[in-house]
Design a protein around this motif. Structure first.
Motif, PDB file in Angstrom:
ATOM      1  N   ILE A   1       0.769  -1.376   0.062  1.00  0.00           N
ATOM      2  CA  ILE A   1       0.025  -0.020  -0.093  1.00  0.00           C
ATOM      3  C   ILE A   1       0.877   1.300   0.067  1.00  0.00           C
ATOM      4  O   ILE A   1       0.736   2.254  -0.498  1.00  0.00           O
ATOM      5  CB  ILE A   1      -1.037  -0.063   1.187  1.00  0.00           C
ATOM      6  CG1 ILE A   1      -1.890  -1.104   0.930  1.00  0.00           C
ATOM      7  CG2 ILE A   1      -1.705   1.342   1.166  1.00  0.00           C
ATOM      8  CD1 ILE A   1      -2.939  -1.274   2.359  1.00  0.00           C
ATOM      9  N   ALA A   2       1.719   1.277   0.829  1.00  0.00           N
ATOM     10  CA  ALA A   2       2.763   2.325   0.933  1.00  0.00           C
ATOM     11  C   ALA A   2       3.296   2.771  -0.520  1.00  0.00           C
ATOM     12  O   ALA A   2       3.474   3.837  -0.720  1.00  0.00           O
ATOM     13  CB  ALA A   2       3.930   2.221   2.091  1.00  0.00           C
ATOM     14  N   ALA A   3       3.826   1.619  -1.289  1.00  0.00           N
ATOM     15  CA  ALA A   3       4.274   2.066  -2.698  1.00  0.00           C
ATOM     16  C   ALA A   3       3.466   2.866  -3.602  1.00  0.00           C
ATOM     17  O   ALA A   3       3.573   3.401  -4.398  1.00  0.00           O
ATOM     18  CB  ALA A   3       4.604   0.682  -3.275  1.00  0.00           C
TER      19      ALA A   3
ATOM     20  N   ALA B   1      -8.810   8.254  -2.759  1.00  0.00           N
ATOM     21  CA  ALA B   1      -7.505   7.977  -3.451  1.00  0.00           C
ATOM     22  C   ALA B   1      -6.906   6.947  -2.563  1.00  0.00           C
ATOM     23  O   ALA B   1      -6.061   5.975  -3.196  1.00  0.00           O
ATOM     24  CB  ALA B   1      -6.746   9.329  -3.209  1.00  0.00           C
ATOM     25  N   GLY B   2      -7.045   6.830  -1.462  1.00  0.00           N
ATOM     26  CA  GLY B   2      -6.479   5.799  -0.617  1.00  0.00           C
ATOM     27  C   GLY B   2      -6.882   4.388  -0.863  1.00  0.00           C
ATOM     28  O   GLY B   2      -6.150   3.547  -0.903  1.00  0.00           O
TER      29      GLY B   2
ATOM     30  N   VAL C   1      -4.792   1.085  -2.393  1.00  0.00           N
ATOM     31  CA  VAL C   1      -4.736  -0.265  -1.998  1.00  0.00           C
ATOM     32  C   VAL C   1      -5.226  -1.235  -3.194  1.00  0.00           C
ATOM     33  O   VAL C   1      -4.658  -2.404  -3.124  1.00  0.00           O
ATOM     34  CB  VAL C   1      -5.995  -0.449  -0.920  1.00  0.00           C
ATOM     35  CG1 VAL C   1      -5.909  -1.955  -0.440  1.00  0.00           C
ATOM     36  CG2 VAL C   1      -5.763   0.265   0.402  1.00  0.00           C
ATOM     37  N   TYR C   2      -6.097  -0.800  -4.152  1.00  0.00           N
ATOM     38  CA  TYR C   2      -6.394  -1.459  -5.457  1.00  0.00           C
ATOM     39  C   TYR C   2      -5.129  -1.808  -6.040  1.00  0.00           C
ATOM     40  O   TYR C   2      -4.807  -2.767  -6.459  1.00  0.00           O
ATOM     41  CB  TYR C   2      -7.455  -0.736  -6.033  1.00  0.00           C
ATOM     42  CG  TYR C   2      -7.826  -1.274  -7.174  1.00  0.00           C
ATOM     43  CD1 TYR C   2      -9.211  -2.210  -7.220  1.00  0.00           C
ATOM     44  CD2 TYR C   2      -7.305  -1.127  -8.551  1.00  0.00           C
ATOM     45  CE1 TYR C   2      -9.540  -2.630  -8.325  1.00  0.00           C
ATOM     46  CE2 TYR C   2      -7.822  -1.940  -9.704  1.00  0.00           C
ATOM     47  CZ  TYR C   2      -9.093  -2.586  -9.533  1.00  0.00           C
ATOM     48  OH  TYR C   2      -9.571  -3.109 -10.777  1.00  0.00           O
ATOM     49  N   GLY C   3      -4.225  -0.852  -6.279  1.00  0.00           N
ATOM     50  CA  GLY C   3      -3.212  -0.810  -7.093  1.00  0.00           C
ATOM     51  C   GLY C   3      -1.867  -1.907  -6.210  1.00  0.00           C
ATOM     52  O   GLY C   3      -1.482  -2.783  -6.780  1.00  0.00           O
TER      53      GLY C   3
ATOM     54  N   GLN D   1      -7.469   1.456   5.920  1.00  0.00           N
ATOM     55  CA  GLN D   1      -7.759   1.186   4.546  1.00  0.00           C
ATOM     56  C   GLN D   1      -7.142   0.093   3.995  1.00  0.00           C
ATOM     57  O   GLN D   1      -5.944   0.038   4.232  1.00  0.00           O
ATOM     58  CB  GLN D   1      -7.614   2.463   3.726  1.00  0.00           C
ATOM     59  CG  GLN D   1      -9.155   3.299   3.763  1.00  0.00           C
ATOM     60  CD  GLN D   1      -9.141   4.271   2.385  1.00  0.00           C
ATOM     61  OE1 GLN D   1      -7.908   4.873   2.349  1.00  0.00           O
ATOM     62  NE2 GLN D   1     -10.177   4.530   2.048  1.00  0.00           N
ATOM     63  N   GLY D   2      -7.586  -1.039   3.661  1.00  0.00           N
ATOM     64  CA  GLY D   2      -6.902  -2.000   2.917  1.00  0.00           C
ATOM     65  C   GLY D   2      -6.306  -3.111   4.193  1.00  0.00           C
ATOM     66  O   GLY D   2      -5.681  -4.225   3.616  1.00  0.00           O
TER      67      GLY D   2
END
Length: 563
Positions: A204-206, A259-260, A264-266, A329-330
């Motif tokens: 997620i951080a990426a 956007a957050g 997570v989706y990415g 989130q995520g």
């Protein structure tokens, strides 16, 4: 198979998400830019496994969106019927080892799980989705996660990540049978990126901050990426989605939340791609890579649903059962979704998304590669029409196995509707579908008829107006120019083709006023919420009795004291 991936989610199809292993397969094989599945998971999975249309295979609708009056009717049994033979049954009969891991969603009984449909070993989830970190269901739809292994309740680790677990099991199954000397067939079905969208913190951080410009900007970025990669024509137009809110109209808090969620989706997509890379590396290490055919696809377009936008009861249920804070989130315990706005971007430049019969719901990425076969095209884009029913006959042709024409193992079975894509993969033909061959489709009242370059399509509310529209999906894949008024004769001819298809496949008309989202809510109330409330009734009755007893006792005490 990926779950709920949009047309341009893969880097090689124009997306910005990191999918290096899928991109590498695309460079070694063929990308199909005009490939179609169903608008929801089960019908696509039925057609993928059998090469037969979803209604004829018994999955005319998702159980979650089926009205009660359709349940149990021919074509609406909610599980694969015995009138179809699966690719696993056919390949096992030809001497293959057969393995299944991940989402099944084609039946939950011992007679309808993978082990009963040709798979030697299987780890299977019978439902539409589940938590990605623990053995927990989507609490808005189910009371428990129905994971089974070889037909028995699965013993899952206390903590896992779904994409890793699914590939771990696939590798273990493949390795367990290597000494037999038999070739293998593996159907690997990820939960990524189905609701709940979840990923590890590092992934997620990426992506943090990547989507702060919003979905309108991303839609245009995806359009340009698809053009640059040869997936879409240079003049492709992009429809404005009426269900997509203007990004600038959102509050800063809303933009941060959306956007957050997309970050997570990415992250979830990249994690899945990494596990695909791990499987590929294992096959290389064991010497099986060059002789393996790889097929990658999504079951339908991206998921637009947002339980937090479905009314007060839904919001209350989500908040009661999940931690919806921005920082969570995520992560485990959250229910993260991207909603219609970013779903429209994931499908860009196409109209629509999951559930719809628009191109954004049906047109999905397909990559086919055979690294060790010099006859295969490398890095090519196939623009001709292709369909999910083509996959099974394609793989059977590569394996030298006969496609059933009416009988299999003593029972009558439906002939496969699809065609082998092998001539496209080797560059011998641009398509295997005749320009005059109609192909009908229906799911939850959303309908389409494909014929040559043209598509006749109808979407019920809330996804459309319930009227037929005509598009040339070769020149206008975004479905921006309705040709129905200009070509009434073509519309009439294609409507007649659709009527013939619906009659032959036993398509049932939807009840008056039917809406798929409303039907999901009604089915959940009937099958989940009411039983939960009834289950709580004895507790509530006991609590009421205790409270009533305390009130009676206090009154008696007052009477005694007053004397």
């Amino acid at each position: 198979m990926a779950d709920d991936w949009g047309f341009t989610d893969v880097g090689a199809f124009g997306g910005e998400m990191a999918t290096p292993n899928l991109d590498a397969l695309a460079a070694l094989g063929v990308r199909f830019s005009n490939f179609h599945a169903a608008g929801s998971c089960s019908p696509t999975r039925a057609m993928l496994q059998t090469g037969v249309s979803s209604h004829r295979a018994g999955i005319g609708n998702l159980l979650e969106t089926t009205p009660p009056e359709h349940l149990g009717r021919p074509g609406y049994g909610g599980e694969l019927n015995n009138r179809v033979a699966t690719i696993a049954e056919l390949l096992r009969g030809a001497g293959y080892r057969t393995y299944f891991t991940g989402k099944w969603h084609l039946g939950h009984t011992r007679t309808s799980l993978p082990g009963a449909r040709g798979y030697d070993r299987s780890l299977a989830l019978s439902q539409t989705g589940a938590d990605n970190f623990e053995n927990k269901p989507n609490l808005l739809l189910y009371d428990r996660a129905d994971w089974t292994e070889d037909g028995k309740p699965a013993q899952l680790p206390k903590r896992f990540y779904s994409s890793t677990l699914i590939v771990d099991k696939a590798v273990a199954y493949i390795d367990s049978g290597r000494s037999s000397g038999k070739p293998f067939f593996a159907s690997i079905n990820f939960l990524a990126n189905h609701i709940p969208v979840q990923a590890e913190d590092a992934d997620i951080a990426a992506y943090r901050g990547r989507y702060e410009a919003g979905w309108t900007a991303l839609r245009e970025q995806r359009r340009q990426g698809a053009i640059a990669r040869g997936i879409m024509p240079g003049d492709v137009q992009m429809v404005e989605m009426s269900t997509t809110t203007n990004w600038s109209s959102l509050s800063p808090a809303e933009r941060n939340q959306r956007a957050g969620a997309m970050a997570v989706y990415g992250a979830m997509a990249t994690a899945m791609d990494r596990e695909i890379g791990r499987l590929i590396a294992h096959l290389k290490a064991t010497g099986e890579y060059d002789n393996t055919v790889f097929v990658f696809l999504s079951d339908n377009g991206p998921e637009p649903s947002d339980p937090m936008a479905m009314g007060a009861l839904s919001r209350f249920n989500v908040k009661m059962r999940y931690d919806q804070s921005l920082g969570q989130q995520g992560r485990p315990g959250s229910l993260t979704v991207i909603g219609a706005g970013f779903a429209s971007a994931a499908a860009a430049p196409l109209r629509g998304y999951k559930f719809t019969a628009s191109e954004g719901g049906l047109r999905v990425p397909l990559i086919v590669a055979w690294p060790g076969n010099p006859a295969f095209q490398r890095g090519a884009v196939a623009p001709g029409f292709a369909h999910v029913t083509d996959i099974a006959p394609t793989l059977l042709a590569m394996a030298g196995t006969q496609v059933p024409t009416g009988h299999f193992e003593g029972r009558t079975v439906e002939p496969m509707r699809g065609e082998s894509l092998f001539p496209v993969l080797t560059g011998e033909a641009p398509t295997v579908h005749d320009q005059d061959q109609p192909l009908g489709y229906e799911l939850a009242g959303n309908s389409a008829l494909f014929k040559g370059e043209y598509k006749l399509v109808k979407n019920l509310p809330p996804y459309g107006d319930g009227a037929w529209h005509l598009y040339n999906i070769v020149r206008d894949p975004g479905e921006t120019r309705d040709l129905a008024a200009m070509e009434p004769d073509r519309v009439a001819a294609m409507q007649a083709d659709y009527t013939a298809y619906a009659r032959a496949d036993g398509v049932l008309p939807m009840p008056v006023g039917y809406s798929a989202p409303a039907q999901i809510a009604a089915n959940v109330r009937r099958t989940v919420l009411i039983p939960r409330l009834l289950g709580l009734w004895p507790v509530a009755a006991g609590l009421f009795a205790v409270i009533a007893g305390l009130i009676w006792w206090r009154r008696q005490r007052r009477r005694i004291n007053s004397k």
